[in-house]
Motif scaffolding. Structure first.
Motif, PDB file in Angstrom:
ATOM      1  N   ASN A  74      10.141  12.972  -5.845  1.00  9.69           N
ATOM      2  CA  ASN A  74       9.747  11.833  -6.674  1.00  9.69           C
ATOM      3  C   ASN A  74       9.222  10.696  -5.817  1.00  9.69           C
ATOM      4  N   SER A  75       9.883  10.459  -4.657  1.00 11.42           N
ATOM      5  CA  SER A  75       9.450   9.379  -3.778  1.00 11.42           C
ATOM      6  C   SER A  75       8.058   9.630  -3.241  1.00 11.42           C
ATOM      7  N   SER A  76       7.794  10.865  -2.806  1.00 15.17           N
ATOM      8  CA  SER A  76       6.478  11.171  -2.259  1.00 15.17           C
ATOM      9  C   SER A  76       5.405  11.130  -3.340  1.00 15.17           C
ATOM     10  N   SER A  77       5.754  11.562  -4.561  1.00 20.53           N
ATOM     11  CA  SER A  77       4.767  11.538  -5.637  1.00 20.53           C
ATOM     12  C   SER A  77       4.443  10.117  -6.054  1.00 20.53           C
ATOM     13  N   SER A  78       5.469   9.219  -6.085  1.00 23.96           N
ATOM     14  CA  SER A  78       5.196   7.828  -6.443  1.00 23.96           C
ATOM     15  C   SER A  78       4.372   7.146  -5.371  1.00 23.96           C
ATOM     16  N   SER A  79       4.620   7.519  -4.097  1.00 23.43           N
ATOM     17  CA  SER A  79       3.828   6.948  -3.009  1.00 23.43           C
ATOM     18  C   SER A  79       2.382   7.392  -3.088  1.00 23.43           C
ATOM     19  N   SER A  80       2.174   8.654  -3.484  1.00 28.52           N
ATOM     20  CA  SER A  80       0.810   9.164  -3.584  1.00 28.52           C
ATOM     21  C   SER A  80       0.035   8.509  -4.712  1.00 28.52           C
ATOM     22  N   LYS A  81       0.728   7.926  -5.707  1.00 27.00           N
ATOM     23  CA  LYS A  81       0.059   7.261  -6.814  1.00 27.00           C
ATOM     24  C   LYS A  81      -0.451   5.883  -6.429  1.00 27.00           C
ATOM     25  N   LEU A  86      -3.886   0.230  -0.456  1.00 28.54           N
ATOM     26  CA  LEU A  86      -2.536  -0.313  -0.373  1.00 28.54           C
ATOM     27  C   LEU A  86      -1.681   0.501   0.576  1.00 28.54           C
ATOM     28  N   ARG A  87      -1.791   1.834   0.524  1.00 24.78           N
ATOM     29  CA  ARG A  87      -1.031   2.669   1.458  1.00 24.78           C
ATOM     30  C   ARG A  87      -1.445   2.384   2.900  1.00 24.78           C
ATOM     31  N   TRP A  88      -2.756   2.213   3.105  1.00 20.39           N
ATOM     32  CA  TRP A  88      -3.249   1.905   4.450  1.00 20.39           C
ATOM     33  C   TRP A  88      -2.722   0.555   4.918  1.00 20.39           C
ATOM     34  N   TYR A  89      -2.735  -0.448   4.034  1.00 18.71           N
ATOM     35  CA  TYR A  89      -2.288  -1.787   4.422  1.00 18.71           C
ATOM     36  C   TYR A  89      -0.795  -1.793   4.741  1.00 18.71           C
ATOM     37  N   LEU A  90       0.015  -1.094   3.961  1.00 21.71           N
ATOM     38  CA  LEU A  90       1.450  -1.044   4.211  1.00 21.71           C
ATOM     39  C   LEU A  90       1.746  -0.338   5.528  1.00 21.71           C
ATOM     40  N   ARG A  91       0.958   0.685   5.857  1.00 21.61           N
ATOM     41  CA  ARG A  91       1.139   1.350   7.152  1.00 21.61           C
ATOM     42  C   ARG A  91       0.805   0.395   8.301  1.00 21.61           C
ATOM     43  N   LYS A  92      -0.241  -0.398   8.125  1.00 19.98           N
ATOM     44  CA  LYS A  92      -0.596  -1.368   9.151  1.00 19.98           C
ATOM     45  C   LYS A  92       0.481  -2.446   9.291  1.00 19.98           C
TER      46      LYS A  92
END
Length: 261
Positions: A74-81, A86-92
């Motif tokens: 569930n965590s990985s699926s919500s992250s993929s949504k 936004l995913r790139w910015y949070l990684r940075k």
């Protein structure tokens, strides 16, 4: 071991307590999920020995491990949504928080200054890109790094998120961070425009107090939302986003004519 002997062992006081069995199962489940080496079990019995007792452990382990697998899925699926940006910015933010926050603040200040110029520009006027560069450099060199340090410091000395603690953070921002950052902002901008120290002091006397007074009408609400609901690593972003509207006013004030010294 025959069936009778096994039954006697299963109904012995050591294993008849359901709480104990649940504790053993929980510990074994944690071992299975985390991948750690088996440890000596409760009450001095190893898990290797407990496996010989019966099937009380295995079903609960399978249930718990399945539950953890579901949570991970569930965590990985919500992250993929989440949007890719936004995913790139949070990684940075996680890999290089200092530089990411500084660049973000710089871009917000640049956008705010362009908006301020667009609002006040005469029909025959044009954008002052040098002025915009001054605003962007202030966000990059000063405000972005200061926000990173300030919000991290507040989260250490006041880690709670209750209403009283939130108001303490707001008061500290209004009493310390606000006057300091606005003083540096006006001085930095005036110095880059070639003003002398006397002219900078005259500008501070004219503009600083009205700015702080108007800030009391705007920033406490923004700070309450930031400190109460936003995670620490995203608080500079939230603060800079609120500062977009504020900076439209601030850049207008900073680029007024020189004050009489």
């Amino acid at each position: 071991m025959n069936i009778v002997a096994l039954s006697k062992r299963l109904i012995s006081p050591r294993f008849s307590n359901p709480v104990s069995l649940h504790g053993i199962n929980d510990a074994l489940a944690e071992t299975v999920v985390s991948g750690r080496k088996p440890i000596l079990g409760f009450y001095g019995r190893s898990f290797h020995h407990l496996r010989k007792v019966g099937n009380y452990v295995a079903p609960r382990v399978f249930f718990v491990s399945s539950r953890f697998r579901n949570l991970s899925t569930n965590s990985s699926s919500s992250s993929s949504k989440q949007p890719a940006f936004l995913r790139w910015y949070l990684r940075k933010l996680e890999s290089n928080p200092f530089m990411t926050k500084s660049i973000t603040t710089s871009l917000i200040y640049m956008a705010a200054d362009l908006t301020s110029q667009m609002i006040t520009m005469q029909p025959s006027g044009s954008y002052d890109l040098i002025r915009t560069a001054r605003m962007a450099s202030f966000g990059l060199v000063f405000l972005g790094p200061c926000q990173h340090v300030w919000f991290s410091y507040l989260s250490r000395i006041l880690p709670n998120r209750d209403v009283l603690t939130t108001f303490k953070k707001i008061m500290m921002g209004q009493a310390l961070f606000g006057p300091f950052s606005n003083t540096v902002f006006y001085s930095y901008n005036a110095a880059l425009q070639g003003e002398t120290s006397e002219e900078i002091l005259a500008r501070l006397k004219r503009d600083l107090v009205p700015t702080l007074r108007n800030g009391l009408l705007y920033w406490p609400l923004c700070d309450f939302v930031t400190f109460k609901y936003v995670p620490v690593h995203l608080q500079p972003l939230m603060n800079s986003s609120c500062a977009y509207i504020w900076t439209i006013y601030l850049t207008y004030m900073a680029n007024q004519t020189k004050a009489d010294s």
